[in-house]
Write an enzyme that holds these catalytic residues in place. Structure first.
Site, PDB file in Angstrom:
ATOM      1  N   ASN A  87       2.265  -5.772  -1.519  1.00 54.33           N
ATOM      2  CA  ASN A  87       1.755  -4.761  -0.596  1.00 54.33           C
ATOM      3  C   ASN A  87       1.504  -5.441   0.748  1.00 54.33           C
ATOM      4  OD1 ASN A  87       1.678  -2.787  -2.654  1.00 54.33           O
ATOM      5  ND2 ASN A  87      -0.292  -3.562  -3.347  1.00 54.33           N
ATOM      6  N   HIS A 100      -0.292 -11.877  -1.544  1.00 53.40           N
ATOM      7  CA  HIS A 100      -0.293 -12.014  -2.994  1.00 53.40           C
ATOM      8  C   HIS A 100       0.803 -11.152  -3.597  1.00 53.40           C
ATOM      9  CE1 HIS A 100      -3.158  -8.805  -1.923  1.00 53.40           C
ATOM     10  NE2 HIS A 100      -2.897  -8.245  -3.083  1.00 53.40           N
TER      11      HIS A 100
END
Length: 111
Positions: A87, A100
């Site tokens: 994201n 991440h």
């Protein structure tokens, strides 16, 4: 970065359910899983998001994808398949300002 949640987790200052660690990366179970297996892979080096990456981060990002594959295959045993998600920024669903990768698996995932 001293006030970053994920930097603190990677440093061991905040407890986590660790799956994998090496000199460059740390992986742990997400505290709000979206599938039976939901692991986050983070670089120990702070990089805010994929949108902030530069050409100088290319090697780190490539190595991160290799670690994602290793963790999914060797550590989590997701040979039947899994989803990898990054994201980017708030509008893309990024909740923590530290790049991440989500590894999602453990069931057949819908599109």
């Amino acid at each position: 970065m001293t006030d970053c949640l994920f930097c603190k987790i990677a440093a061991g200052d905040i407890p986590s359910n660790k799956v994998y660690e090496d000199e460059n990366f740390f992986a742990f179970h997400d505290i709000h899983p979206k599938s039976p297996i939901h692991v986050l892979v983070i670089p120990k080096l702070h990089l805010q998001s994929l949108a902030d990456a530069t050409e100088q981060d290319t090697a780190l990002l490539g190595l991160m994808m290799d670690r994602v594959r290793h963790i999914a295959d060797a550590e989590l045993k997701l040979g039947v398949g899994y989803r990898v998600v990054i994201n980017v920024r708030e509008g893309g669903g990024q909740e923590v300002d530290h790049i991440h990768v989500h590894i999602l698996g453990g069931k057949k995932l819908p599109f």
